[in-house]
Write an enzyme that holds these catalytic residues in place. Structure first.
Site, short mmCIF file in Angstrom:
data_model
loop_
_atom_site.label_atom_id
_atom_site.label_comp_id
_atom_site.label_asym_id
_atom_site.label_seq_id
_atom_site.Cartn_x
_atom_site.Cartn_y
_atom_site.Cartn_z
N HIS A 152 0.84 -1.19 0.00
CA HIS A 152 0.00 0.00 0.00
C HIS A 152 0.88 1.24 0.00
CE1 HIS A 152 -0.29 1.61 4.40
NE2 HIS A 152 0.87 1.06 4.22
N CYS A 162 6.12 6.78 3.95
CA CYS A 162 4.91 5.97 3.77
C CYS A 162 4.11 6.42 2.55
CB CYS A 162 4.01 6.03 5.00
SG CYS A 162 4.84 5.42 6.47
N HIS A 178 4.77 0.52 -0.72
CA HIS A 178 5.61 -0.39 0.08
C HIS A 178 4.68 -1.46 0.62
CE1 HIS A 178 3.90 2.52 2.86
NE2 HIS A 178 3.95 1.55 3.77
N HIS A 233 3.61 -4.60 3.89
CA HIS A 233 3.71 -5.06 5.28
C HIS A 233 3.27 -6.51 5.38
CE1 HIS A 233 4.31 -1.00 6.83
NE2 HIS A 233 3.26 -0.58 6.12
N GLU A 274 0.16 -3.57 11.95
CA GLU A 274 0.80 -3.21 10.69
C GLU A 274 2.26 -3.66 10.72
OE1 GLU A 274 0.43 0.76 8.26
OE2 GLU A 274 2.04 0.95 9.71
#
Lengths: 135, 147
Positions: free
Chosen positions: B28, B47, B53, B55, B136
């Site tokens: 995301h 971010c 990127h 997770h 997260e």
């Protein structure tokens, strides 16, 4: 008020079946847990107690004492046993994680002094656990 | 199915919480359509980098209620797993969340968590979802109680 958690582990086998039902009916209810010869888990037990620290010792309860209470009343009784066979309580009651958690709560509660039992959390696997707060 | 009458009522009126833990890996990026590029950059930092990127999210679903006196179980975990698989894992695992969840204007863990709840809730029959929790990273944890 401080909440204090002690972790204990025990390993045991069990089977989830209802006597009188067929293999198919048991599988429909319990899946692989119903295979008649049983299977096992490394259970991880977290017991949380709550209370005010004793002004003299600074402790809610001596952790060694708590550990002994958990082991003597619950973990050692269940450790390396086949729950359905070796534990009288589970001759009639199916040893699901829910029911084992209730059994542990009932077994430990009366032995605590100076603090109250807050929670029993029982991991059947790292991905599945049950909590009971006495509600 | 006939219900044997010998079953103990140990579970009667006793409320237990059952938690199932799932792992979801997805890409995301953070970015708000209501902000300029410069504002986005300032607010979201790394971010918000445009390529995104990913997770390894950990999703914890906690149900509450009394166990069925017949089975001693709060829920059939296979049914819960099937719901999570169908409505969360298959559509979102190893996907790009910004692509799959276009209805979310901003894709934060907060908005994602609310979206996951609304995907699950209609399909968890006769059970109460107590908490849905989204990790997260090991440092960031979000909980939603449905209110």
């Amino acid at each position: 008020m401080i909440h204090l958690t002690r972790k204990t582990e025990f390993s045991a086998s069990h089977v989830c079946r209802i006597a009188g039902l067929s293999d198919e009916e048991n599988f429909r209810l319990f899946g692989k847990s119903s295979y008649p010869n049983g299977h096992g888990h490394n259970y991880v037990l977290e017991v949380t107690v709550k209370g005010e620290p004793d002004p003299k010792t600074g402790m809610v309860i001596n952790l060694t004492d708590l550990d002994v209470i958990i082991k003597k009343n619950a973990a050692d009784i269940l450790d390396h046993r086949f729950l359905n066979i070796d534990i009288p309580h589970f001759k009639e009651i199916i040893p699901t994680t829910e029911n084992i958690s209730l059994f542990i709560w009932d077994s430990i509660k009366g032995s605590l002094k100076g603090c109250a039992l807050h929670m029993v959390r029982l991991y059947e696997t790292p991905e599945l656990y049950v909590e009971y707060y006495g509600e | 199915m006939k219900r044997p009458n010998s079953m103990s009522n140990i579970t009667e009126n006793r409320k237990v919480y059952l938690t199932r833990v799932y792992s979801l890996s997805a890409a995301h990026r953070l970015g708000s359509p209501y902000l300029s590029d410069e504002e986005n950059d300032k607010l979201y930092g790394k971010c918000g980098r445009s390529s995104g990127h990913g997770h390894n999210y950990t999703l914890k679903l906690t149900l509450s209620g009394t166990a069925d006196p017949l089975t001693g179980m709060l829920a059939d975990i296979r049914e819960i797993d099937d719901v999570v698989k169908k409505h969360i894992m298959e559509p979102l695992d190893h996907k790009n969340l910004n692509v799959e969840l276009k209805t979310l204007k901003v894709l934060t863990s907060e908005t994602l968590l609310a979206e996951l709840w609304s995907r699950l809730a209609p399909h968890i029959k006769n059970k109460k979802i107590h908490i849905l929790e989204l990790e997260e990273t090991r440092k960031n944890n979000f909980k939603y109680y449905g209110n």
